[in-house]
Design a protein around this motif. Structure first.
Motif, PDB file in Angstrom:
ATOM      1  N   SER A 160       0.822  -1.207   0.000  1.00 59.48           N
ATOM      2  CA  SER A 160       0.000   0.000   0.000  1.00 59.48           C
ATOM      3  C   SER A 160       0.861   1.264   0.000  1.00 59.48           C
ATOM      4  CB  SER A 160      -0.922   0.019   1.218  1.00 59.48           C
ATOM      5  OG  SER A 160      -0.174   0.114   2.412  1.00 59.48           O
ATOM      6  N   ARG A 161       0.236   2.395  -0.208  1.00 62.26           N
ATOM      7  CA  ARG A 161       0.943   3.680  -0.155  1.00 62.26           C
ATOM      8  C   ARG A 161       1.156   4.042   1.305  1.00 62.26           C
ATOM      9  NH1 ARG A 161      -0.310   9.075   0.237  1.00 62.26           N
ATOM     10  NH2 ARG A 161       1.049  10.512  -0.915  1.00 62.26           N
ATOM     11  N   LEU A 162       2.409   4.193   1.714  1.00 59.42           N
ATOM     12  CA  LEU A 162       2.739   4.443   3.111  1.00 59.42           C
ATOM     13  C   LEU A 162       2.840   5.945   3.377  1.00 59.42           C
ATOM     14  CD1 LEU A 162       5.458   1.666   3.532  1.00 59.42           C
ATOM     15  CD2 LEU A 162       3.018   1.536   4.067  1.00 59.42           C
ATOM     16  N   LYS A 163       2.008   6.427   4.275  1.00 59.04           N
ATOM     17  CA  LYS A 163       1.955   7.863   4.572  1.00 59.04           C
ATOM     18  C   LYS A 163       3.139   8.299   5.425  1.00 59.04           C
ATOM     19  CE  LYS A 163      -1.020  11.426   6.606  1.00 59.04           C
ATOM     20  NZ  LYS A 163      -2.348  11.707   7.229  1.00 59.04           N
ATOM     21  N   LYS A 164       3.684   9.460   5.111  1.00 54.47           N
ATOM     22  CA  LYS A 164       4.811  10.017   5.860  1.00 54.47           C
ATOM     23  C   LYS A 164       4.274  11.030   6.872  1.00 54.47           C
ATOM     24  CE  LYS A 164       9.590  11.338   4.896  1.00 54.47           C
ATOM     25  NZ  LYS A 164      10.090   9.981   5.136  1.00 54.47           N
ATOM     26  N   TYR A 165       4.373  10.717   8.157  1.00 52.89           N
ATOM     27  CA  TYR A 165       3.849  11.585   9.212  1.00 52.89           C
ATOM     28  C   TYR A 165       4.886  12.605   9.685  1.00 52.89           C
ATOM     29  CZ  TYR A 165       0.001   8.296   9.376  1.00 52.89           C
ATOM     30  OH  TYR A 165      -1.078   7.514   9.026  1.00 52.89           O
ATOM     31  N   THR A 166       6.150  12.204   9.670  1.00 54.28           N
ATOM     32  CA  THR A 166       7.261  13.094  10.037  1.00 54.28           C
ATOM     33  C   THR A 166       8.434  12.742   9.123  1.00 54.28           C
ATOM     34  OG1 THR A 166       8.437  11.653  11.610  1.00 54.28           O
ATOM     35  CG2 THR A 166       6.509  12.867  12.463  1.00 54.28           C
ATOM     36  N   PRO A 167       9.514  13.501   9.144  1.00 51.91           N
ATOM     37  CA  PRO A 167      10.684  13.149   8.327  1.00 51.91           C
ATOM     38  C   PRO A 167      11.294  11.797   8.693  1.00 51.91           C
ATOM     39  CG  PRO A 167      10.799  15.439   9.028  1.00 51.91           C
ATOM     40  CD  PRO A 167       9.666  14.823   9.791  1.00 51.91           C
ATOM     41  N   PHE A 168      10.919  11.242   9.866  1.00 50.20           N
ATOM     42  CA  PHE A 168      11.512   9.982  10.329  1.00 50.20           C
ATOM     43  C   PHE A 168      10.633   8.763  10.050  1.00 50.20           C
ATOM     44  CE2 PHE A 168      13.050  13.456  12.997  1.00 50.20           C
ATOM     45  CZ  PHE A 168      14.417  13.298  12.884  1.00 50.20           C
ATOM     46  N   THR A 169       9.473   8.970   9.464  1.00 50.40           N
ATOM     47  CA  THR A 169       8.584   7.849   9.147  1.00 50.40           C
ATOM     48  C   THR A 169       9.153   7.022   8.006  1.00 50.40           C
ATOM     49  OG1 THR A 169       6.670   9.216   9.749  1.00 50.40           O
ATOM     50  CG2 THR A 169       6.229   7.191   8.555  1.00 50.40           C
ATOM     51  N   ILE A 170       9.191   5.699   8.185  1.00 53.57           N
ATOM     52  CA  ILE A 170       9.672   4.807   7.128  1.00 53.57           C
ATOM     53  C   ILE A 170       8.558   4.599   6.103  1.00 53.57           C
ATOM     54  CG2 ILE A 170      10.564   2.513   6.575  1.00 53.57           C
ATOM     55  CD1 ILE A 170      11.601   2.336   9.449  1.00 53.57           C
ATOM     56  N   THR A 171       8.796   5.020   4.876  1.00 55.55           N
ATOM     57  CA  THR A 171       7.793   4.868   3.819  1.00 55.55           C
ATOM     58  C   THR A 171       8.288   4.025   2.647  1.00 55.55           C
ATOM     59  OG1 THR A 171       8.502   6.980   2.845  1.00 55.55           O
ATOM     60  CG2 THR A 171       6.648   7.046   4.383  1.00 55.55           C
ATOM     61  N   ASP A 172       9.541   3.625   2.678  1.00 61.73           N
ATOM     62  CA  ASP A 172      10.077   2.772   1.621  1.00 61.73           C
ATOM     63  C   ASP A 172       9.789   1.308   1.978  1.00 61.73           C
ATOM     64  OD1 ASP A 172      12.724   1.024   0.771  1.00 61.73           O
ATOM     65  OD2 ASP A 172      12.075   2.437  -0.778  1.00 61.73           O
ATOM     66  N   PRO A 173       9.044   0.571   1.148  1.00 62.22           N
ATOM     67  CA  PRO A 173       8.663  -0.813   1.462  1.00 62.22           C
ATOM     68  C   PRO A 173       9.859  -1.718   1.755  1.00 62.22           C
ATOM     69  CG  PRO A 173       7.397  -0.010  -0.401  1.00 62.22           C
ATOM     70  CD  PRO A 173       8.450   1.026  -0.129  1.00 62.22           C
ATOM     71  N   GLU A 174      10.950  -1.532   1.028  1.00 64.34           N
ATOM     72  CA  GLU A 174      12.124  -2.379   1.238  1.00 64.34           C
ATOM     73  C   GLU A 174      12.746  -2.123   2.610  1.00 64.34           C
ATOM     74  OE1 GLU A 174      16.411  -3.436  -0.898  1.00 64.34           O
ATOM     75  OE2 GLU A 174      14.848  -2.380  -2.016  1.00 64.34           O
ATOM     76  N   LYS A 175      12.871  -0.845   2.965  1.00 63.13           N
ATOM     77  CA  LYS A 175      13.427  -0.505   4.281  1.00 63.13           C
ATOM     78  C   LYS A 175      12.505  -0.974   5.405  1.00 63.13           C
ATOM     79  CE  LYS A 175      16.118   3.540   2.838  1.00 63.13           C
ATOM     80  NZ  LYS A 175      16.295   5.012   2.984  1.00 63.13           N
ATOM     81  N   LEU A 176      11.203  -0.850   5.186  1.00 61.33           N
ATOM     82  CA  LEU A 176      10.242  -1.309   6.186  1.00 61.33           C
ATOM     83  C   LEU A 176      10.335  -2.821   6.352  1.00 61.33           C
ATOM     84  CD1 LEU A 176       7.927  -0.737   8.124  1.00 61.33           C
ATOM     85  CD2 LEU A 176       6.343  -0.877   6.185  1.00 61.33           C
ATOM     86  N   SER A 177      10.460  -3.544   5.242  1.00 64.42           N
ATOM     87  CA  SER A 177      10.591  -4.993   5.298  1.00 64.42           C
ATOM     88  C   SER A 177      11.852  -5.401   6.061  1.00 64.42           C
ATOM     89  CB  SER A 177      10.623  -5.565   3.879  1.00 64.42           C
ATOM     90  OG  SER A 177      10.713  -6.973   3.899  1.00 64.42           O
ATOM     91  N   ASP A 178      12.954  -4.698   5.826  1.00 63.70           N
ATOM     92  CA  ASP A 178      14.201  -4.968   6.551  1.00 63.70           C
ATOM     93  C   ASP A 178      14.013  -4.726   8.045  1.00 63.70           C
ATOM     94  OD1 ASP A 178      15.461  -5.588   4.185  1.00 63.70           O
ATOM     95  OD2 ASP A 178      16.438  -3.633   3.960  1.00 63.70           O
ATOM     96  N   SER A 179      13.271  -3.657   8.371  1.00 67.11           N
ATOM     97  CA  SER A 179      13.006  -3.328   9.769  1.00 67.11           C
ATOM     98  C   SER A 179      12.201  -4.440  10.440  1.00 67.11           C
ATOM     99  CB  SER A 179      12.246  -2.004   9.857  1.00 67.11           C
ATOM    100  OG  SER A 179      11.782  -1.770  11.171  1.00 67.11           O
ATOM    101  N   LEU A 180      11.223  -4.977   9.741  1.00 67.29           N
ATOM    102  CA  LEU A 180      10.394  -6.044  10.299  1.00 67.29           C
ATOM    103  C   LEU A 180      11.206  -7.313  10.550  1.00 67.29           C
ATOM    104  CD1 LEU A 180       7.162  -5.658   8.111  1.00 67.29           C
ATOM    105  CD2 LEU A 180       7.719  -4.566  10.292  1.00 67.29           C
ATOM    106  N   PHE A 181      12.121  -7.603   9.645  1.00 67.21           N
ATOM    107  CA  PHE A 181      13.018  -8.760   9.825  1.00 67.21           C
ATOM    108  C   PHE A 181      13.867  -8.578  11.079  1.00 67.21           C
ATOM    109  CE2 PHE A 181      17.166 -10.775   9.301  1.00 67.21           C
ATOM    110  CZ  PHE A 181      16.803 -12.091   9.036  1.00 67.21           C
ATOM    111  N   GLU A 182      14.372  -7.359  11.283  1.00 65.07           N
ATOM    112  CA  GLU A 182      15.220  -7.080  12.444  1.00 65.07           C
ATOM    113  C   GLU A 182      14.417  -7.182  13.744  1.00 65.07           C
ATOM    114  OE1 GLU A 182      18.911  -6.064  14.259  1.00 65.07           O
ATOM    115  OE2 GLU A 182      18.314  -6.880  12.320  1.00 65.07           O
ATOM    116  N   ILE A 183      13.172  -6.747  13.713  1.00 62.01           N
ATOM    117  CA  ILE A 183      12.306  -6.849  14.895  1.00 62.01           C
ATOM    118  C   ILE A 183      12.087  -8.316  15.260  1.00 62.01           C
ATOM    119  CG2 ILE A 183       9.965  -6.473  15.772  1.00 62.01           C
ATOM    120  CD1 ILE A 183       9.951  -3.888  14.028  1.00 62.01           C
ATOM    121  N   ARG A 184      11.824  -9.157  14.270  1.00 61.03           N
ATOM    122  CA  ARG A 184      11.651 -10.587  14.534  1.00 61.03           C
ATOM    123  C   ARG A 184      12.931 -11.207  15.074  1.00 61.03           C
ATOM    124  NH1 ARG A 184       6.913 -13.047  12.333  1.00 61.03           N
ATOM    125  NH2 ARG A 184       7.783 -14.941  13.242  1.00 61.03           N
ATOM    126  N   ARG A 185      14.065 -10.689  14.624  1.00 66.35           N
ATOM    127  CA  ARG A 185      15.352 -11.240  15.077  1.00 66.35           C
ATOM    128  C   ARG A 185      15.663 -10.853  16.516  1.00 66.35           C
ATOM    129  NH1 ARG A 185      20.683 -10.119  15.644  1.00 66.35           N
ATOM    130  NH2 ARG A 185      20.375  -7.883  15.229  1.00 66.35           N
TER     131      ARG A 185
END
Length: 245
Positions: A160-185
């Motif tokens: 989906s289209r990821l809304k940017k709430y602040t300059p620090f919001t992750i809106t790139d799907p690839e970066k978000l996916s990497d973040s989710l992998f790290e959270i699971r780890r």
């Protein structure tokens, strides 16, 4: 004949998973793709469920979604109530130990819902309120929920289209996916100003014995407090989650 019946059961199971458990809203094409079948195969099933009120069909959007007929059978409210009842004492102690606001969030469809909030005395006010919903891509509690959410939910958010709430919001799907992998780890997530300027938080998943997601526990405060004490917050959260189990 047996093979056809088996296929129908398989598709029906997937339909219930998509619409009744995860509360997705899908077009015929999207539903067919998620069920890994053709539109011709699944369309009669969706139409029949819509006729009987199990699904709702929007003529304007041409989408199928959760039907009102299922509301009396839902267990989500009872599950949330029980989760809040069991976790609140732990949250009070966690808030006292950290001196910060503690939140409990729950995955509902494609949203993160705040179901409980505990504020310490003489603390800076945190705008989050019970009942408020949040997007699943922004903020530590939301990203933990997304990391442990079913594949259908993760796929829906990442596509989906990821809304940017602040300059620090992750809106790139690839970066978000990497973040989710790290959270699971690692089992936790830190966030600074992804949703609210000046705020920082640490979140940890609450899982049952089979590693199924129950909710997310979060300590949230000012960015200054987060930068100074985030390691302590993380340690307190891990101990708190052990008590819940």
């Amino acid at each position: 004949m047996a093979a056809t019946a088996g296929a129908n059961i398989k598709y029906m199971s997937k339909v219930f998973e998509l619409f009744f458990r995860y509360r997705l809203e899908l077009t015929l094409t999207e539903a067919a793709a998620r069920c890994k079948t053709t539109e011709e195969q699944i369309k009669p099933m969706l139409e029949k469920l819509s006729e009987r009120g199990w699904l709702t069909f929007s003529k304007n959007k041409m989408t199928y979604s959760y039907g009102m007929k299922l509301l009396p059978f839902t267990r989500e409210e009872r599950l949330k109530e029980e989760l809040v009842r069991q976790v609140t004492p732990v949250m009070k102690q966690l808030s006292q130990d950290s001196g910060q606001c503690v939140m409990l969030n729950y995955l509902e469809g494609m949203k993160s819902i705040c179901v409980q909030k505990v504020m310490p005395k003489n603390s800076i006010y945190i705008a989050a309120r019970v009942g408020k919903d949040y997007p699943l891509h922004a903020g530590s509690s939301s990203r933990v929920l997304l990391a442990y959410a079913p594949e259908a939910v993760r796929a829906g958010v990442l596509s989906s289209r990821l809304k940017k709430y602040t300059p620090f919001t992750i809106t790139d799907p690839e970066k978000l996916s990497d973040s989710l992998f790290e959270i699971r780890r690692t089992g936790y997530c830190c966030s600074t100003e992804e949703m609210d300027p000046g705020a920082g938080s640490v979140s940890c998943a609450i899982l049952d014995e089979s590693s199924n997601l129950l909710g997310v526990l979060t300590i949230i405060g000012t960015r200054f407090a987060f930068e100074k004490e985030n390691m302590l917050w993380k340690a307190l959260l891990f101990e708190a989650v052990k008590k819940i189990k």
